[in-house]
Motif scaffolding. Structure first.
Motif, PDB file in Angstrom:
ATOM      1  N   SER A  93      -3.959   0.878  -2.495  1.00  0.00           N
ATOM      2  CA  SER A  93      -5.034   1.859  -2.391  1.00  0.00           C
ATOM      3  C   SER A  93      -5.765   1.647  -1.073  1.00  0.00           C
ATOM      4  CB  SER A  93      -6.011   1.700  -3.561  1.00  0.00           C
ATOM      5  OG  SER A  93      -6.703   0.465  -3.449  1.00  0.00           O
ATOM      6  N   LYS A  94      -6.722   2.496  -0.805  1.00  0.00           N
ATOM      7  CA  LYS A  94      -7.525   2.339   0.411  1.00  0.00           C
ATOM      8  C   LYS A  94      -8.264   0.996   0.399  1.00  0.00           C
ATOM      9  CE  LYS A  94      -8.356   7.286   1.295  1.00  0.00           C
ATOM     10  NZ  LYS A  94      -7.446   7.818   0.283  1.00  0.00           N
ATOM     11  N   SER A  95      -8.721   0.582  -0.774  1.00  0.00           N
ATOM     12  CA  SER A  95      -9.426  -0.694  -0.884  1.00  0.00           C
ATOM     13  C   SER A  95      -8.454  -1.862  -0.734  1.00  0.00           C
ATOM     14  CB  SER A  95     -10.145  -0.777  -2.238  1.00  0.00           C
ATOM     15  OG  SER A  95     -11.122   0.231  -2.361  1.00  0.00           O
ATOM     16  N   PHE A  96      -7.244  -1.711  -1.290  1.00  0.00           N
ATOM     17  CA  PHE A  96      -6.253  -2.787  -1.263  1.00  0.00           C
ATOM     18  C   PHE A  96      -5.931  -3.208   0.162  1.00  0.00           C
ATOM     19  CE2 PHE A  96      -1.973  -4.458  -1.008  1.00  0.00           C
ATOM     20  CZ  PHE A  96      -1.874  -5.312  -2.094  1.00  0.00           C
ATOM     21  N   ILE A  97      -5.701  -2.216   1.040  1.00  0.00           N
ATOM     22  CA  ILE A  97      -5.233  -2.544   2.386  1.00  0.00           C
ATOM     23  C   ILE A  97      -6.322  -3.184   3.249  1.00  0.00           C
ATOM     24  CG2 ILE A  97      -3.523  -0.707   2.323  1.00  0.00           C
ATOM     25  CD1 ILE A  97      -5.271   1.017   3.990  1.00  0.00           C
ATOM     26  N   LYS A  98      -7.571  -3.170   2.764  1.00  0.00           N
ATOM     27  CA  LYS A  98      -8.672  -3.766   3.529  1.00  0.00           C
ATOM     28  C   LYS A  98      -8.988  -5.197   3.083  1.00  0.00           C
ATOM     29  CE  LYS A  98     -10.910   0.740   4.100  1.00  0.00           C
ATOM     30  NZ  LYS A  98     -12.112   1.554   3.773  1.00  0.00           N
ATOM     31  N   LYS A  99      -8.391  -5.642   1.971  1.00  0.00           N
ATOM     32  CA  LYS A  99      -8.761  -6.916   1.374  1.00  0.00           C
ATOM     33  C   LYS A  99      -7.954  -8.087   1.927  1.00  0.00           C
ATOM     34  CE  LYS A  99     -11.784  -5.498  -1.734  1.00  0.00           C
ATOM     35  NZ  LYS A  99     -13.140  -6.034  -1.871  1.00  0.00           N
ATOM     36  N   GLY A 100      -8.592  -9.251   1.985  1.00  0.00           N
ATOM     37  CA  GLY A 100      -7.895 -10.463   2.400  1.00  0.00           C
ATOM     38  C   GLY A 100      -7.048 -11.031   1.277  1.00  0.00           C
ATOM     39  N   GLU A 129      -1.176   6.654   5.253  1.00  0.00           N
ATOM     40  CA  GLU A 129      -2.006   5.460   5.182  1.00  0.00           C
ATOM     41  C   GLU A 129      -1.174   4.234   4.798  1.00  0.00           C
ATOM     42  OE1 GLU A 129      -6.399   7.161   3.925  1.00  0.00           O
ATOM     43  OE2 GLU A 129      -4.802   7.181   2.423  1.00  0.00           O
ATOM     44  N   VAL A 130      -0.221   4.421   3.871  1.00  0.00           N
ATOM     45  CA  VAL A 130       0.670   3.315   3.493  1.00  0.00           C
ATOM     46  C   VAL A 130       1.563   2.959   4.671  1.00  0.00           C
ATOM     47  CG1 VAL A 130       2.464   2.545   1.902  1.00  0.00           C
ATOM     48  CG2 VAL A 130       0.635   4.017   1.081  1.00  0.00           C
ATOM     49  N   GLN A 131       2.050   3.982   5.389  1.00  0.00           N
ATOM     50  CA  GLN A 131       2.915   3.761   6.549  1.00  0.00           C
ATOM     51  C   GLN A 131       2.203   2.929   7.606  1.00  0.00           C
ATOM     52  OE1 GLN A 131       6.147   4.881   7.034  1.00  0.00           O
ATOM     53  NE2 GLN A 131       6.230   3.928   9.044  1.00  0.00           N
ATOM     54  N   ASP A 132       0.935   3.253   7.859  1.00  0.00           N
ATOM     55  CA  ASP A 132       0.169   2.507   8.857  1.00  0.00           C
ATOM     56  C   ASP A 132      -0.045   1.062   8.426  1.00  0.00           C
ATOM     57  OD1 ASP A 132      -0.020   4.698  10.474  1.00  0.00           O
ATOM     58  OD2 ASP A 132      -1.996   5.311   9.743  1.00  0.00           O
ATOM     59  N   PHE A 133      -0.212   0.839   7.116  1.00  0.00           N
ATOM     60  CA  PHE A 133      -0.454  -0.508   6.592  1.00  0.00           C
ATOM     61  C   PHE A 133       0.817  -1.340   6.574  1.00  0.00           C
ATOM     62  CE2 PHE A 133      -0.438  -3.113   2.608  1.00  0.00           C
ATOM     63  CZ  PHE A 133      -1.231  -4.144   3.097  1.00  0.00           C
ATOM     64  N   SER A 134       1.903  -0.742   6.046  1.00  0.00           N
ATOM     65  CA  SER A 134       3.150  -1.492   5.914  1.00  0.00           C
ATOM     66  C   SER A 134       4.331  -0.524   5.867  1.00  0.00           C
ATOM     67  CB  SER A 134       3.130  -2.349   4.633  1.00  0.00           C
ATOM     68  OG  SER A 134       4.391  -2.938   4.403  1.00  0.00           O
ATOM     69  N   PRO A 135       5.066  -0.362   6.976  1.00  0.00           N
ATOM     70  CA  PRO A 135       6.232   0.529   6.978  1.00  0.00           C
ATOM     71  C   PRO A 135       7.255   0.171   5.910  1.00  0.00           C
ATOM     72  CG  PRO A 135       5.641  -0.097   9.221  1.00  0.00           C
ATOM     73  CD  PRO A 135       4.796  -0.947   8.298  1.00  0.00           C
ATOM     74  N   SER A 136       7.409  -1.111   5.630  1.00  0.00           N
ATOM     75  CA  SER A 136       8.405  -1.519   4.633  1.00  0.00           C
ATOM     76  C   SER A 136       8.010  -1.047   3.238  1.00  0.00           C
ATOM     77  CB  SER A 136       8.577  -3.040   4.643  1.00  0.00           C
ATOM     78  OG  SER A 136       7.373  -3.679   4.263  1.00  0.00           O
ATOM     79  N   LEU A 137       6.702  -1.125   2.909  1.00  0.00           N
ATOM     80  CA  LEU A 137       6.251  -0.640   1.606  1.00  0.00           C
ATOM     81  C   LEU A 137       6.348   0.875   1.524  1.00  0.00           C
ATOM     82  CD1 LEU A 137       3.114  -2.833   0.810  1.00  0.00           C
ATOM     83  CD2 LEU A 137       5.320  -2.849  -0.356  1.00  0.00           C
TER      84      LEU A 137
END
Length: 288
Positions: free
Chosen positions: A216-223, A254-262
């Motif tokens: 989610s949007k929150s997931f990709i911001k968390k450590g 948004e997922v692509q920017d965070f992790s292309p593999s995911l």
């Protein structure tokens, strides 16, 4: 000039062309009206028309013809302006195409860079995992390792951001455990008061067959979520398919920017699947 600036200029010129075309249409109607008046006035002059009336009508015709000349000149001027605007619009469209090509190449390079960094990270995690396994073998022996490191106590580990508990995650965990008898590692149920958060998560990761990742949007911001995701990638590199992604209120870009593999994996989307349907999918995987 940026793409947004070029688009703004294109929109502005398009509006100007529309305005000029309307003005041209108005002058064309005016031309038709004046021509009609000239013809009507000419027809009204007959052999029986008096000389004074003829002179009056001829004067009227002359005024109409002067108005007609003005209208034709306006039409010529407007037509010229439309041609100039269209030429400029064509030039801007060509410029936009070039700018979009440049932007596309820039994004492609960024994506390649992200992919390269991801691959390097996977290599680092793989090397780290091998070192950890070797260390465990030397410290506790192969028999103990089989019983501790590879023991699977849970069917699934749920990695998520705390902001998504209320909207989705808590109900998913409850449904999996209560309705489908699936063993779930979920922080609210699995971490006790006073437990080490990192050790508890590490134990949950090692003791679970699969890892559901609520992206989610929150997931990709968390450590913490990234720490958990790294752990799941480590396990997947050694044991095969481990990560089961779920997209929650997030777009593919948004997922692509965070992790292309995911982004390239098949994922379930909470906008398309109910919690019960997601549980059924997981149950089918566990029963294979």
């Amino acid at each position: 000039m940026s793409i947004s600036t070029t688009l703004s200029s294109i929109n502005q010129i398009t509006k100007e062309i529309t305005r000029l075309e309307k003005a041209l249409l108005d002058e064309t109607k005016k031309e038709a009206d004046i021509t009609k008046k000239i013809n009507s006035t000419k027809k009204s002059i007959t052999k029986n028309t008096s000389v004074s009336t003829v002179n009056s009508k001829l004067g009227q015709i002359e005024r109409y013809e002067n108005d007609l000349v003005k209208t034709l000149n306006k039409k010529t001027d407007i037509t010229k302006k439309i041609a100039q605007k269209r030429e400029k619009l064509n030039s801007l469209n060509q410029k936009l195409q070039k700018e979009e090509q440049v932007e596309s190449k820039r994004r492609q390079k960024e994506q390649e860079k992200v992919q390269k960094n991801y691959e390097n990270r996977i290599d680092e995690l793989t090397a780290q995992l091998k070192n950890n396994v070797s260390s465990n073998i030397s410290e506790v022996g192969i028999n103990t390792l089989d019983e501790t490191l590879f023991e699977e106590k849970y069917d699934v580990f749920i990695s998520h951001a705390s902001e998504d508990k209320e909207s989705f995650v808590r109900e998913l965990a409850d449904t999996l455990m209560k309705d489908y008898n699936i063993k779930v590692w979920y922080d609210e149920f699995s971490i006790k008061w006073g437990d080490s958060l990192r050790k508890s998560i590490d134990k949950g990761l090692k003791s679970s067959k699969f890892g559901i990742v609520i992206i989610s949007k929150s997931f990709i911001k968390k450590g913490w979520t990234n720490y958990e995701l790294d752990g799941l990638f480590q396990k997947e590199m050694t044991y095969g398919k481990t990560i089961l992604p779920i997209w929650h209120d997030i777009t593919k870009d948004e997922v692509q920017d965070f992790s292309p593999s995911l982004a390239g994996r098949k994922a379930l989307n909470t906008s398309m699947y109910t919690i019960k349907e997601i549980a059924e999918e997981l149950k089918n995987i566990l029963d294979e």
